[in-house]
Motif scaffolding. Sequence first.
Motif, PDB file in Angstrom:
ATOM      1  N   UNK A   1       0.822  -1.104   0.005  1.00  0.00           N
ATOM      2  CA  UNK A   1       0.009  -0.078   0.099  1.00  0.00           C
ATOM      3  C   UNK A   1       0.801   1.352   0.065  1.00  0.00           C
ATOM      4  N   UNK A   2       2.009   1.195   0.615  1.00  0.00           N
ATOM      5  CA  UNK A   2       2.855   2.490   0.474  1.00  0.00           C
ATOM      6  C   UNK A   2       3.522   2.689  -0.929  1.00  0.00           C
ATOM      7  N   UNK A   3       3.345   1.704  -1.828  1.00  0.00           N
ATOM      8  CA  UNK A   3       3.854   2.160  -3.224  1.00  0.00           C
ATOM      9  C   UNK A   3       2.711   3.065  -3.915  1.00  0.00           C
ATOM     10  N   UNK A   4       1.563   3.055  -3.421  1.00  0.00           N
ATOM     11  CA  UNK A   4       0.519   3.676  -4.140  1.00  0.00           C
ATOM     12  C   UNK A   4       0.615   5.206  -4.310  1.00  0.00           C
ATOM     13  N   UNK A   5       0.995   5.935  -3.333  1.00  0.00           N
ATOM     14  CA  UNK A   5       1.475   7.292  -3.505  1.00  0.00           C
ATOM     15  C   UNK A   5       2.572   7.596  -4.660  1.00  0.00           C
ATOM     16  N   UNK A   6       3.395   6.779  -4.610  1.00  0.00           N
ATOM     17  CA  UNK A   6       4.526   6.737  -5.541  1.00  0.00           C
ATOM     18  C   UNK A   6       3.967   6.463  -7.026  1.00  0.00           C
ATOM     19  N   UNK A   7       3.057   5.864  -7.325  1.00  0.00           N
ATOM     20  CA  UNK A   7       2.372   5.400  -8.396  1.00  0.00           C
ATOM     21  C   UNK A   7       1.476   6.691  -8.874  1.00  0.00           C
ATOM     22  N   UNK A   8       0.902   7.198  -7.958  1.00  0.00           N
ATOM     23  CA  UNK A   8       0.071   8.141  -8.183  1.00  0.00           C
ATOM     24  C   UNK A   8       0.914   9.580  -8.535  1.00  0.00           C
ATOM     25  N   UNK A   9       2.011   9.432  -7.907  1.00  0.00           N
ATOM     26  CA  UNK A   9       3.039  10.738  -8.350  1.00  0.00           C
ATOM     27  C   UNK A   9       3.482  10.498  -9.838  1.00  0.00           C
ATOM     28  N   UNK A  10       3.810   9.255 -10.187  1.00  0.00           N
ATOM     29  CA  UNK A  10       4.278   8.924 -11.541  1.00  0.00           C
ATOM     30  C   UNK A  10       3.180   9.471 -12.464  1.00  0.00           C
ATOM     31  N   UNK A  11       1.886   9.033 -12.309  1.00  0.00           N
ATOM     32  CA  UNK A  11       1.023   9.167 -13.145  1.00  0.00           C
ATOM     33  C   UNK A  11       0.737  10.829 -13.269  1.00  0.00           C
ATOM     34  N   UNK A  12       0.907  11.740 -12.290  1.00  0.00           N
ATOM     35  CA  UNK A  12       0.452  12.984 -12.370  1.00  0.00           C
ATOM     36  C   UNK A  12       1.510  13.460 -12.863  1.00  0.00           C
ATOM     37  N   UNK A  13       3.123  13.092 -13.102  1.00  0.00           N
ATOM     38  CA  UNK A  13       3.799  13.661 -13.623  1.00  0.00           C
ATOM     39  C   UNK A  13       4.471  13.040 -14.953  1.00  0.00           C
ATOM     40  N   UNK A  14       3.430  12.158 -15.327  1.00  0.00           N
ATOM     41  CA  UNK A  14       3.781  11.417 -16.637  1.00  0.00           C
ATOM     42  C   UNK A  14       4.348  12.189 -17.832  1.00  0.00           C
ATOM     43  N   UNK A  15       3.992  13.315 -18.318  1.00  0.00           N
ATOM     44  CA  UNK A  15       4.438  14.043 -19.384  1.00  0.00           C
ATOM     45  C   UNK A  15       5.797  14.272 -19.030  1.00  0.00           C
ATOM     46  N   UNK A  16       6.329  14.854 -17.884  1.00  0.00           N
ATOM     47  CA  UNK A  16       7.416  15.068 -17.529  1.00  0.00           C
ATOM     48  C   UNK A  16       8.454  13.895 -17.692  1.00  0.00           C
ATOM     49  N   UNK A  17       8.100  12.600 -17.265  1.00  0.00           N
ATOM     50  CA  UNK A  17       8.838  11.248 -17.165  1.00  0.00           C
ATOM     51  C   UNK A  17       9.068  11.126 -18.849  1.00  0.00           C
ATOM     52  N   UNK A  18       7.953  11.126 -19.656  1.00  0.00           N
ATOM     53  CA  UNK A  18       7.998  11.057 -21.064  1.00  0.00           C
ATOM     54  C   UNK A  18       8.851  11.635 -21.606  1.00  0.00           C
TER      55      UNK A  18
END
Length: 127
Positions: free
Chosen positions: A65-82
């Motif tokens: 469950x502690x990985x959920x915030x990290x996953x949400x953060x990745x989706x929120x910043x997906x354009x920057x990661x791309x």
Amino acid sequence: MQFLNGITLLLVYQLVGEIAVRLAGVPIPGPVLGMVMLFLTLWLRGAVPDSVGEASTALLSHLSLLFVPAGVGMMAHFSRIADEWVPITLALLLSTIITMVATAFIMQLTTRWLQRTTAPEGGKGNE
């Protein structure tokens, strides 16, 4: 009640670590320093209190469950990661390779050291 006492103790160590980092200006995360202090305390004590053991077991059983915030953060910043996927990929690959090499090197040194300390007194063993 054991769980509540254990989680309180864990959070107190995290808080003390955070305060120490802010006061000293050390460039490491406060929770990491708190974890080191907790480790040293448990090592000097020689045992883990039941309350800390119970709280730790409960936290570890819900670790995913502690990985959920990290996953949400990745989706929120997906354009920057791309946009920056090349340096991110290179950093991940290089850090993985460096970690594997360092781990292998430390393992070899530890194995040699353990063989030397457990060797019989008169020589290297069966020659």
